[in-house]
Motif scaffolding. Structure first.
Motif, PDB file in Angstrom:
ATOM      1  N   ARG A  17       0.831  -1.205   0.000  1.00  0.00           N
ATOM      2  CA  ARG A  17       0.000   0.000   0.000  1.00  0.00           C
ATOM      3  C   ARG A  17       0.862   1.250   0.000  1.00  0.00           C
ATOM      4  NH1 ARG A  17      -3.987  -1.752   4.707  1.00  0.00           N
ATOM      5  NH2 ARG A  17      -4.316  -3.877   3.985  1.00  0.00           N
ATOM      6  N   ALA A  25       2.147   4.917  -2.053  1.00  0.00           N
ATOM      7  CA  ALA A  25       1.450   5.992  -2.765  1.00  0.00           C
ATOM      8  C   ALA A  25       1.319   5.672  -4.254  1.00  0.00           C
ATOM      9  CB  ALA A  25       2.189   7.311  -2.566  1.00  0.00           C
ATOM     10  N   ALA A  53      -1.372   3.315  -4.689  1.00  0.00           N
ATOM     11  CA  ALA A  53      -2.700   3.886  -4.452  1.00  0.00           C
ATOM     12  C   ALA A  53      -3.299   4.307  -5.798  1.00  0.00           C
ATOM     13  CB  ALA A  53      -2.607   5.081  -3.512  1.00  0.00           C
ATOM     14  N   ASN A  88      -6.751   2.832  -7.794  1.00  0.00           N
ATOM     15  CA  ASN A  88      -7.771   3.635  -8.464  1.00  0.00           C
ATOM     16  C   ASN A  88      -7.966   3.203  -9.912  1.00  0.00           C
ATOM     17  OD1 ASN A  88      -8.915   6.278  -6.963  1.00  0.00           O
ATOM     18  ND2 ASN A  88      -6.961   5.661  -6.092  1.00  0.00           N
ATOM     19  N   THR A 137      -3.346  12.241  -2.832  1.00  0.00           N
ATOM     20  CA  THR A 137      -4.809  12.218  -2.838  1.00  0.00           C
ATOM     21  C   THR A 137      -5.347  13.315  -3.750  1.00  0.00           C
ATOM     22  OG1 THR A 137      -4.708  11.469  -0.556  1.00  0.00           O
ATOM     23  CG2 THR A 137      -6.863  12.182  -1.362  1.00  0.00           C
TER      24      THR A 137
END
Length: 337
Positions: free
Chosen positions: A60, A62, A65, A69, A145
């Motif tokens: 997990r 970045a 991530a 998505n 994010t």
């Protein structure tokens, strides 16, 4: 389903909903078979990818991530788009009326645009991690994010425009799928197409090209100067992640180019002259991106390969196989809440 026709005055010269398609039922059945197969493979493989991230905490990061998505965009197309399209193909024409057409087309464009945006974010991440560690190390979970959210919001904007009247969605000549109405090549369609190609094709590709060009130059320089030990990167891992990203982009280009060509042809030429096979293959090609991403992760990334093998063999001692004893940059560190 002619109920929706009154509300859609601009469908006069189009394939009407439930109208005759340009293809034989056999051809429709072949396409349906392809869609069902592709859908099952897509859903299964992307769900495996998601489970892998659930099970292996050290995956997990970045960078990953962003890949999570991407897996969601693939699941979206495969879970919603493929079944509606396959059902219409078996039926021989678009089955879900005017509203269904709008929803289906918007979702397909939405997930497609989101995947372009996310691939661009992957490129930016590779560039910052490898070429600009000074900035890369300042990147927080929040900055990643924001980049990911920006990719999704951009997709929301472009996919909702045809619903509110900038261009429009309609069944394509096959009659069994809905997409941007490129047969009505008026000013609205042309301006929308140009804007989409500029913002969601040319721009992302330029960013990706810039990022990966610099990444390859930096990697060559490090290799030449042999100072790999002095920088705190798990270098083989970085090279792996980067190779994987480059393959993803090349495949993405292969998938979306036919569709862009149809839209450009419709903008600058006569849409009626677009050969039927091209009209059918272009959207199918664009949708194919949903099942090759998981294959790329496995082929091009050692960590993912180990994790998936571990999952298949139901390993419990997964930590040993994946973790590396090297300090890593921010984008490779597991995200902690």
């Amino acid at each position: 389903g002619s109920s929706g026709l009154s509300s859609a005055s601009n469908f006069s010269d189009d394939v009407p909903y439930g109208g005759k398609s340009a293809f034989t039922q056999l051809e429709h059945n072949i396409v349906a078979g392809y869609l069902i197969t592709a859908g099952v493979i897509s859903l299964a493989s992307n769900i495996v990818v998601l489970l892998m991230f659930v099970k292996f905490k050290e995956l997990r990061t970045a960078t990953n991530a962003i890949i999570i998505n991407l897996a969601f965009t693939d699941i979206g197309v495969a879970g919603i788009g493929y079944p509606m399209s396959a059902a219409s193909d078996l039926h021989g024409s678009w089955k879900f009326g005017y509203t269904g057409c709008q929803i289906y087309a918007a979702l397909n464009i939405f997930f497609g645009m989101a995947s372009i945006g996310l691939l661009t974010v992957v490129a930016i991440d590779r560039y910052l991690t490898i070429c600009r560690p000074d900035i890369g190390q300042k990147m927080t979970v929040r900055s990643y994010t924001l980049l990911i959210v920006a990719a999704w919001l951009n997709a929301v904007f472009w996919s909702s425009m045809p619903i509110v009247g900038w261009a429009g969605y309609a069944p394509d000549p096959t009659g069994a799928t809905c997409t941007i109405n490129w047969r009505q090549n008026d000013a609205s369609f042309i301006s929308y197409t140009m804007a989409v190609i500029a913002v969601n094709f040319v721009m992302p590709l330029s960013v990706m090209f810039y990022c990966y060009y610099n990444v390859s130059v930096t990697m060559k320089r490090y290799k030449a100067s042999n100072c790999l030990d002095s920088i705190n990167l798990d270098w083989s891992d970085q090279i792996d992640v980067t190779k994987m990203s480059v393959v993803m982009i090349i495949m993405f280009l292969v998938a979306w180019s036919p569709y862009s060509m149809v839209c450009l042809w419709a903008s600058f030429g006569d849409p009626k002259k677009i050969p039927a096979p091209m009209a059918i293959i272009a959207p199918l090609f664009a949708k194919s991106s949903t099942f090759y991403n998981p294959c790329i992760y496995v082929v091009a990334n050692k960590k993912f390969r180990r994790a998936i093998m571990g999952m298949i063999r139901c390993q419990t001692r997964q930590r040993i196989t994946i973790n590396n004893q090297v300090p890593m940059t921010t984008s490779q560190l597991p995200l902690t809440q």
